[in-house]
Design an enzyme around this catalytic site. Structure first.
Site, PDB file in Angstrom:
ATOM      1  N   GLU A 181      28.801  43.519  67.416  1.00 35.01           N
ATOM      2  CA  GLU A 181      28.022  42.751  66.448  1.00 35.01           C
ATOM      3  C   GLU A 181      28.086  43.463  65.110  1.00 35.01           C
ATOM      4  O   GLU A 181      27.927  44.690  65.082  1.00 35.01           O
ATOM      5  CB  GLU A 181      26.559  42.625  66.882  1.00 35.01           C
ATOM      6  CG  GLU A 181      25.796  41.675  65.976  1.00 35.01           C
ATOM      7  CD  GLU A 181      24.338  41.443  66.401  1.00 35.01           C
ATOM      8  OE1 GLU A 181      23.887  42.075  67.378  1.00 35.01           O
ATOM      9  OE2 GLU A 181      23.685  40.633  65.753  1.00 35.01           O
ATOM     10  N   GLY A 210      19.869  50.819  66.081  1.00 34.69           N
ATOM     11  CA  GLY A 210      19.042  51.251  67.201  1.00 34.69           C
ATOM     12  C   GLY A 210      19.693  51.030  68.556  1.00 34.69           C
ATOM     13  O   GLY A 210      19.831  51.950  69.359  1.00 34.69           O
ATOM     14  N   MET A 248      22.058  47.751  71.078  1.00 32.01           N
ATOM     15  CA  MET A 248      22.815  46.502  71.075  1.00 32.01           C
ATOM     16  C   MET A 248      22.742  45.820  72.430  1.00 32.01           C
ATOM     17  O   MET A 248      22.955  46.439  73.467  1.00 32.01           O
ATOM     18  CB  MET A 248      24.267  46.817  70.688  1.00 32.01           C
ATOM     19  CG  MET A 248      25.148  45.603  70.597  1.00 32.01           C
ATOM     20  SD  MET A 248      24.560  44.435  69.323  1.00 32.01           S
ATOM     21  CE  MET A 248      25.015  42.905  70.097  1.00 32.01           C
ATOM     22  N   ASN A 284      24.530  43.810  74.279  1.00 30.25           N
ATOM     23  CA  ASN A 284      25.714  43.312  74.986  1.00 30.25           C
ATOM     24  C   ASN A 284      25.351  42.839  76.393  1.00 30.25           C
ATOM     25  O   ASN A 284      24.612  43.509  77.114  1.00 30.25           O
ATOM     26  CB  ASN A 284      26.756  44.425  75.103  1.00 30.25           C
ATOM     27  CG  ASN A 284      26.906  45.208  73.820  1.00 30.25           C
ATOM     28  OD1 ASN A 284      27.292  44.665  72.811  1.00 30.25           O
ATOM     29  ND2 ASN A 284      26.545  46.496  73.873  1.00 30.25           N
ATOM     30  N   GLU A 342      16.041  44.736  73.512  1.00 27.75           N
ATOM     31  CA  GLU A 342      17.416  44.440  73.922  1.00 27.75           C
ATOM     32  C   GLU A 342      17.423  43.636  75.211  1.00 27.75           C
ATOM     33  O   GLU A 342      18.224  42.727  75.392  1.00 27.75           O
ATOM     34  CB  GLU A 342      18.234  45.730  74.092  1.00 27.75           C
ATOM     35  CG  GLU A 342      18.250  46.649  72.872  1.00 27.75           C
ATOM     36  CD  GLU A 342      18.570  45.971  71.559  1.00 27.75           C
ATOM     37  OE1 GLU A 342      19.321  44.984  71.557  1.00 27.75           O
ATOM     38  OE2 GLU A 342      18.048  46.429  70.516  1.00 27.75           O
ATOM     39  N   GLU A 401      16.912  37.389  66.164  1.00 30.50           N
ATOM     40  CA  GLU A 401      16.221  38.642  65.852  1.00 30.50           C
ATOM     41  C   GLU A 401      14.733  38.438  65.570  1.00 30.50           C
ATOM     42  O   GLU A 401      13.887  39.192  66.057  1.00 30.50           O
ATOM     43  CB  GLU A 401      16.908  39.362  64.686  1.00 30.50           C
ATOM     44  CG  GLU A 401      18.339  39.812  64.997  1.00 30.50           C
ATOM     45  CD  GLU A 401      18.457  40.693  66.239  1.00 30.50           C
ATOM     46  OE1 GLU A 401      17.431  41.180  66.737  1.00 30.50           O
ATOM     47  OE2 GLU A 401      19.596  40.879  66.717  1.00 30.50           O
TER      48      GLU A 401
HETATM   49  N1  TRP Z   1      21.584  43.057  67.605  1.00 34.49           N
HETATM   50  C1  TRP Z   1      21.091  44.399  67.587  1.00 34.49           C
HETATM   51  C2  TRP Z   1      19.597  44.305  67.795  1.00 34.49           C
HETATM   52  O1  TRP Z   1      18.846  44.028  66.939  1.00 34.49           O
HETATM   53  C3  TRP Z   1      21.322  45.178  66.357  1.00 34.49           C
HETATM   54  C4  TRP Z   1      22.676  45.308  65.785  1.00 34.49           C
HETATM   55  C5  TRP Z   1      23.312  44.476  64.978  1.00 34.49           C
HETATM   56  C6  TRP Z   1      23.474  46.445  65.838  1.00 34.49           C
HETATM   57  N2  TRP Z   1      24.459  45.017  64.502  1.00 34.49           N
HETATM   58  C7  TRP Z   1      24.580  46.224  65.007  1.00 34.49           C
HETATM   59  C8  TRP Z   1      23.356  47.628  66.504  1.00 34.49           C
HETATM   60  C9  TRP Z   1      25.529  47.199  64.790  1.00 34.49           C
HETATM   61  C10 TRP Z   1      24.315  48.591  66.292  1.00 34.49           C
HETATM   62  C11 TRP Z   1      25.381  48.396  65.441  1.00 34.49           C
HETATM   63  O2  TRP Z   1      19.122  44.406  68.849  1.00 34.49           O
HETATM   64 ZN    ZN Z   2      17.808  42.415  68.127  1.00 29.41          ZN
END
Ligand code: TRP
Ligand code: ZN
Length: 877
Positions: free
Chosen positions: A125, A265, A267, A269, A302, A324
């Site tokens: 992401e 913080g 991710m 996945n 997450e 988010e």
């Molecule tokens: N989607 C993640 C969250 O908010 C955060 C996120 C977006 C992220 N881009 C990223 C984390 C790049 C690490 C690196 O939960």
């Molecule tokens: Zn998030």
């Protein structure tokens, strides 16, 4: 990286792709020095789009071969430039195959596949998958994934990807393989792969329909003792999502991996969450209460994305807040249920005001659903996350808890497996509640924090009390005019005895929720049947993310702080009193007058400190003065020396006047019970830490002795860091140095502790730019590691006194770090630019120096589009 002209992407130009991907089969072969990726796509024509152009993203790819329907493509068959591979595809279904090489070992951007310590991991992401292979790297393309990983068996015994493990075995030359299958269609940004020598720990969770889920956390072996708390948090989150949202986990395996090199913080996945080590590894000896709380919240966040983000995802990146904002709302509610709701609300609002409000009132202001961007990575902001969560919270307030749940059920059912928009989410809430949320949706499209000015009038003859609400929203970049917002105002009216009076009104008011809904620029609300003039308690629980004002006297604020039935508003009334006092002290200083803290405030503080009916945590929040971020946002021009002197004067007054109170609280709140993380215990420690801090500010030797002993005898990191924080805020330099060097000697092999050690030093008053430069030479520092950079550089920028020293060297240092990082890690570099974005608020001299630092950044050779966009927005009129 920036090409000649960074391209702006517009929401209004959204178009579906000409081809969908039904399935992708990836083979990732890890070798020394390079990794070879083979990707086979099953494509299907999108009948609603006329074009036959297949458009694939691909960045930093070395092409080995490309095939379409088994025919090898030559360079005349396709175009590859500016990160886009385009070719014509004549058939309605097709197979595309790409063999490419990538270089994870030298990928310092930390997106795509990269090396983190001894492991390889991914971050896709928002647009990192294009650094792994050619693909339509956009969230509306959802495919099932099969991933085969091959690597050296010794260096990479653990091979992970999304979904279920379906095959594994050995290969020649000491290599081995694993195959993973994810049955749920997902966008590429949710892809993950991990290869490393990792220690795993298992736990189990049985879902309410009886599915046995294995929970598995992987860490580098030295961190094996720091995984239990995350596993326990995960189980609580899974239970909560079932109880509150009826959402069950959907695979047999849920994995978490901790990575030391990480841009944010964590991710979400699918089935394989990857975390910043700092956001998941915990032990009482190395993590303070705040850290435990943060980890619990982020693990839940997450996990909750599995539904709000993964099963139902975003159509395009303008919809980022769809997942988010909603997920932050969900994790905040989870934390409120796990601990203390009022305390959590106070923390959330304090954070919103310190970070999101300034963002919304400066050059970086943008709507919760932005209209355009150059780099989507620059829009993972407090506005999209935290204001987005407030917007969801307001929907919850307006439709009520029951309809909100019905709306979320409808949303998950209707859009399961789809990529949708914030409008789709709101439409579900409208359908179940029967409310028309058309006007409400301005919260998504209009940037800026609305102002709500409230005045009152009491007519003693007929017992009518009138509140007049006037809303206005300042212009923001690209949005000169605003239309009125829907503003839910939760309120009460206090009588002289401090009790809530009965509310009778014909306005749009719900007696059940105590919420008044405003829709117009000006609203008069008449309350009837009152025998005395009440004191209004407005925006209870911070029912809308606005800046509201009412002409309270100091005495009325003190009255609310002592009596309001709403715990949040007691805190907020006292905050208003602090802000008012500090700003007026700052004005006095500017005018050369002597400083005297207002007695109403000073007395209120003693009352709160001694109020045993308040929980320790609430008392601690009430006794904590607003930080500079909030103070700066409350003035037109920031004269930082005046603010610093004013705040210090108030602290000194409270510290010395009440030294006995602070001393007795500090001593009384000691405990030798074994560490436990829960609302009550952490509240106790928080109040003790704060009392010690005040006591030490009074300059008593006994306080220093107490702190030194608390540090030396600490069996947990909360006590230890409370002691250190107090000592670092005082002026006993020898003690500071001895504790800091003891800390490093003892904990230098623990990454999280070293990060805290760096942050503490960067944040200590009196730290100079040359101290920071020395720290950046320390073996513990690594410019390629975002946590280390954040510890030192963000830590320093938060050190208001030092960073804003009038020689401007702090700004110049920041500019040079951004320049270095521009090439290494553009995402992180661009984030650091925001530390200068409020330059216009400062006095002219500082403002100019900050702007000059931004210009230096903008003049950097090979400037990334990430940094370009941020520096240019920051400088724009
Ligand atoms: N989607 C993640 C969250 O908010 C955060 C996120 C977006 C992220 N881009 C990223 C984390 C790049 C690490 C690196 O939960
Ligand atoms: Zn998030």
């Amino acid at each position: 990286m920036r090409t000649q002209d960074p391209k702006t992407i517009y929401l209004k130009e959204y178009q579906q792709p000409a081809f969908w991907v039904d399935h992708i089969h990836l083979t990732v072969k890890v070798f020394d020095g390079y990794t070879e990726v083979t990707s086979e796509l099953s494509l299907r024509k999108n009948p609603t789009v006329a074009s036959r152009e297949l458009v694939l993203n691909g960045v930093d790819q070395k092409i080995q071969s490309l095939h379409l329907n088994d025919a090898q493509l030559t360079e005349t068959d396709y175009q590859y430039s500016g990160g886009l591979l385009t070719l014509n595809c004549a058939t309605d279904t097709a197979r595309f195959r790409a063999v490419t090489r990538i270089d994870p070992q030298n990928n310092t951007s930390l997106e795509g596949l990269y090396q983190s310590g001894s492991m390889l991991c991914t971050q896709c992401e928002a647009e990192g998958f294009r650094k792994i292979t050619f693909y339509p790297d956009r969230p509306d393309v959802m495919a099932t994934f099969t991933t085969r990983i091959e690597a050296d068996a010794k260096r990479f015994p653990v091979l992970l990807s999304n979904g279920n493990p379906v095959d594994s075995g050995t290969l020649d030359d000491g290599r081995h393989f694993a195959v993973w299958e994810d049955p749920f269609p997902k966008p590429s940004y949710l892809f993950a792969l991990v290869a490393g020598d990792l220690a795993g720990k298992d736990d189990r969770f049985t879902t309410r329909s009886g599915r046995e889920v294995t929970l598995r956390i992987f860490v580098e072996p030295q961190n094996a003792h720091k995984v239990d708390f995350a596993l326990a948090s995960l189980k609580k989150a899974m239970q909560w999502d079932e109880d509150v949202y009826g959402r069950e986990y959907d695979l047999d395996l849920f994995m978490i991996v901790a990575s030391d090199f990480f841009n944010m913080g964590a991710m979400e996945n699918k089935g394989l969450n990857i975390f910043n080590s700092a956001a998941v590894l915990a032990s009482p000896d190395t993590s303070n209460d705040q850290r435990f709380e943060r980890i619990e919240g982020i693990v839940a966040h997450e996990y909750f994305h599995n539904w709000s983000g993964n099963r139902v995802t975003c159509r395009d990146w303008f919809q980022l807040s769809l997942k988010e904002g909603f997920t932050v709302f969900r994790d905040t509610e989870f934390s409120s249920d796990m601990h203390d709701r009022a305390v959590k609300r106070i923390e959330t609002v304090a954070g919103l005001r310190a970070v999101q409000f300034p963002e919304d009132s400066g050059p970086m202001a943008h709507p919760v659903r932005p209209d355009s961007y150059i780099e989507i990575n620059n829009f993972y902001t407090a506005t999209v996350y935290e204001k987005g969560a407030e917007v969801v919270r307001m929907i919850h307030t307006l439709v009520g808890a029951e309809d909100f749940r019905r709306g979320s059920d409808l949303y998950f059912e209707r859009f399961d497996g789809q990529a949708v928009t914030t409008d789709d989410f709101v439409a579900c809430m409208e359908q179940v509640s029967g409310l028309d949320l058309t006007q409400f949706k301005r919260w998504y499209s209009q940037a800026g924090t609305p102002r709500l000015a409230v005045t009152d009038e009491f007519d003693a003859d007929n017992g009518n009390y009138t509140l007049t609400f006037k809303q206005a929203c300042p212009a923001t970049p690209g949005q000169p005019e605003k239309s009125p917002f829907v503003i839910p105002v939760k309120l009460g009216l206090l009588g002289t005895d401090g009790q809530d009076l009965a509310i009778k009104t014909r306005a749009n008011y719900s007696a059940e929720t105590e919420v008044l809904t405003l829709t117009d620029e000006v609203t008069d609300v008449v309350f009837t049947g009152l025998t005395e003039r009440p004191v209004p308690s407005l925006l209870r629980d911070f029912s809308a993310p606005v800046k509201w004002s009412f002409g309270y006297s100091d005495e009325q604020l003190a009255f609310l702080a002592a009596n309001d039935a709403n715990g949040f508003n007691r805190w907020d009334a006292l905050q208003q009193l602090y802000i008012r006092a500090i700003l007026s002290l700052a004005t006095d200083r500017r005018a050369g007058r002597t400083l005297t803290a207002p007695s109403v405030l000073v007395e209120t503080v003693a009352n709160v400190a001694g109020d045993a009916t308040l929980s320790h945590a609430i008392r601690a929040s009430m006794l904590t003065l607003p930080g500079y971020a909030i103070l700066k946002d409350a003035v037109d021009v920031v004269y930082i020396e005046d603010l610093i002197a004013a705040r210090k004067h108030l602290v000194k007054t409270l510290a010395t006047r009440y030294r006995d109170i602070w001393r007795s609280l500090t001593e009384k709140l000691s405990s030798h019970a074994p560490y436990e993380f829960n609302a009550e215990e952490s509240g106790r420690r928080q109040l003790q830490g704060l009392s010690l801090w005040y006591w030490l500010k009074a300059g008593d030797q006994a306080a220093f002795d107490f702190a030194a002993q608390l540090y030396a005898g600490a069996t947990n990191q909360t006590d230890r860091s409370n002691a250190l924080r107090a000592v670092l805020a005082g002026d006993a330099e020898a003690l500071q140095q001895s504790l800091l060097s003891d800390f490093y000697d003892h904990w230098q092999s623990d990454t999280q502790m070293v990060e805290q050690w760096l942050t503490m030093q960067a944040g200590t008053p009196g730290t100079t730019v040359s101290d920071i430069e020395t720290l950046m030479q320390h073996p513990a520092f690594d410019i390629k590691n975002p946590n280390k950079v954040r510890s030192v550089i963000v830590g320093f920028a938060m050190n208001t006194e030092s960073f804003h020293d009038d020689d401007g060297e702090g700004y110049a240092l920041l500019a040079s770090v951004v320049q270095q990082l521009n090439a290494l890690n553009p995402q992180l570099a661009a984030r650091l630019v925001t530390l200068l974005s409020d330059w216009k608020r400062y006095d002219a001299t500082r403002g100019k120096m900050m702007a000059k630092a931004l210009e230096t950044i903008l003049a950097t050779q090979s400037l990334s589009s990430n940094v370009f966009e941020m520096a240019q927005r920051a400088l724009k009129d």
